[in-house]
Design a protein around this motif. Structure first.
Motif, PDB file in Angstrom:
ATOM      1  N   SER A   1      -0.566  58.180   6.371  1.00 23.04           N
ATOM      2  CA  SER A   1       0.474  59.065   6.700  1.00 23.04           C
ATOM      3  C   SER A   1       0.297  60.637   6.889  1.00 23.04           C
TER       4      SER A   1
ATOM      5  N   ILE B   1       9.359  55.185   4.750  1.00 20.52           N
ATOM      6  CA  ILE B   1       9.438  53.650   4.717  1.00 20.52           C
ATOM      7  C   ILE B   1       9.671  53.175   3.441  1.00 20.52           C
TER       8      ILE B   1
ATOM      9  N   LEU C   1      11.867  51.157  11.426  1.00 25.72           N
ATOM     10  CA  LEU C   1      11.515  52.308  11.980  1.00 25.72           C
ATOM     11  C   LEU C   1      12.921  53.108  12.309  1.00 25.72           C
ATOM     12  N   ASN C   2      13.812  52.670  13.044  1.00 22.89           N
ATOM     13  CA  ASN C   2      14.918  53.276  13.392  1.00 22.89           C
ATOM     14  C   ASN C   2      15.524  53.903  12.167  1.00 22.89           C
TER      15      ASN C   2
ATOM     16  N   LEU D   1      14.416  60.848   8.648  1.00 25.18           N
ATOM     17  CA  LEU D   1      13.528  62.102   8.868  1.00 25.18           C
ATOM     18  C   LEU D   1      14.225  63.087   9.553  1.00 25.18           C
ATOM     19  N   ARG D   2      15.239  62.718  10.498  1.00 22.64           N
ATOM     20  CA  ARG D   2      16.131  63.796  11.096  1.00 22.64           C
ATOM     21  C   ARG D   2      17.192  64.387  10.273  1.00 22.64           C
TER      22      ARG D   2
ATOM     23  N   SER E   1      13.447  56.954  10.986  1.00 19.86           N
ATOM     24  CA  SER E   1      13.461  57.890  12.061  1.00 19.86           C
ATOM     25  C   SER E   1      14.901  58.878  11.785  1.00 19.86           C
TER      26      SER E   1
ATOM     27  N   LEU F   1      11.142  45.110  11.989  1.00 22.81           N
ATOM     28  CA  LEU F   1      10.298  46.352  11.879  1.00 22.81           C
ATOM     29  C   LEU F   1      11.128  47.298  12.660  1.00 22.81           C
ATOM     30  N   ALA F   2      11.669  47.102  14.077  1.00 26.71           N
ATOM     31  CA  ALA F   2      12.171  48.045  14.759  1.00 26.71           C
ATOM     32  C   ALA F   2      13.360  48.868  13.934  1.00 26.71           C
ATOM     33  N   ASP F   3      14.074  47.964  12.992  1.00 29.37           N
ATOM     34  CA  ASP F   3      15.231  48.301  12.300  1.00 29.37           C
ATOM     35  C   ASP F   3      14.776  49.334  11.430  1.00 29.37           C
TER      36      ASP F   3
ATOM     37  N   MET G   1       7.387  68.437   3.476  1.00 29.23           N
ATOM     38  CA  MET G   1       7.600  67.370   4.519  1.00 29.23           C
ATOM     39  C   MET G   1       7.577  66.014   3.999  1.00 29.23           C
ATOM     40  N   LEU G   2       8.518  65.158   4.675  1.00 28.78           N
ATOM     41  CA  LEU G   2       8.361  63.832   4.210  1.00 28.78           C
ATOM     42  C   LEU G   2       7.023  63.028   5.045  1.00 28.78           C
ATOM     43  N   LEU G   3       6.499  62.232   4.130  1.00 30.99           N
ATOM     44  CA  LEU G   3       5.429  61.434   4.949  1.00 30.99           C
ATOM     45  C   LEU G   3       6.004  59.771   5.265  1.00 30.99           C
ATOM     46  N   LEU G   4       5.146  59.480   6.321  1.00 23.12           N
ATOM     47  CA  LEU G   4       5.666  58.106   6.640  1.00 23.12           C
ATOM     48  C   LEU G   4       5.834  57.017   5.499  1.00 23.12           C
ATOM     49  N   ARG G   5       4.851  57.073   4.856  1.00 19.84           N
ATOM     50  CA  ARG G   5       4.887  56.118   3.566  1.00 19.84           C
ATOM     51  C   ARG G   5       5.987  56.183   2.592  1.00 19.84           C
TER      52      ARG G   5
ATOM     53  N   ARG H   1      11.721  46.797  20.245  1.00 15.32           N
ATOM     54  CA  ARG H   1      13.227  46.025  20.552  1.00 15.32           C
ATOM     55  C   ARG H   1      13.086  45.593  22.100  1.00 15.32           C
TER      56      ARG H   1
END
Lengths: 109, 109
Positions: free
Chosen positions: B49, A8, A67-68, A74-75, A71, A63-65, A1-5, B75
């Motif tokens: 995380s 990012i 996170l996008n 991760l998918r 995301s 930051l929005a880009d 499983m990939l972690l957020l850090r 956004r």
């Protein structure tokens, strides 16, 4: 499983390399040590929200880009994991190739 | 400027409330103290995380979806901030109303 850090970190590194900028350059702009920025990019250290905002500023990145993109990665990773899990269960090279083809088809949509 | 922990915290809270679950319930599933989870939801503490993954598990929520929602919120917020900035500069109630209408039009696409 990939972690957020991890997701990012690898996205931050990709953006920095795409801009052909050095760790030294970005670490100076973001006011973080070169070593710490490197650890963040490798997903070994968590960046606080303030530090993350500062690194994004240094990279002129929303930051929005970020996170996008995270995301989407991760998918994509979950999709690959799911496919390879099925192929491993089947234990058949031909099945694995077929899944490889499906993957390209879906990813090229 | 919204920080990552604020936007993630408010999304975690929204998901928990949507599921009509208590802080106590989710904190027990995610193995985090009730007080700490509450601080995370309010954007006052950073979740590592690993802890974030654990809270997502407890909420049966994909991290990819959480990040996507967070990106959308950021956004949306940037859009509102930009609009209100322009309206404030104009210093005219009528202008503000026009911007309000534009906003609804864009948001309803």
């Amino acid at each position: 499983m990939l972690l957020l850090r991890e997701v990012i970190g690898s996205n931050l590194r990709a953006h920095r390399e795409h801009q052909k900028r050095s760790l030294r350059d970005v670490s100076a702009s973001a006011r973080v040590s070169l070593g710490y920025l490197s650890e963040i990019e490798r997903g070994r250290k968590e960046a606080s929200s303030e530090l993350l905002a500062s690194i994004c500023d240094a990279l002129e990145l929303e930051l929005a880009d970020l996170l996008n993109d995270a995301s989407t990665d991760l998918r994509h990773r979950a999709f690959i994991d799911e496919r390879s899990g099925v192929a491993e269960t089947a234990g058949d090279k031909e099945v694995r190739l077929v899944f490889g083809q499906d993957e390209r088809e879906v990813l090229s949509v």
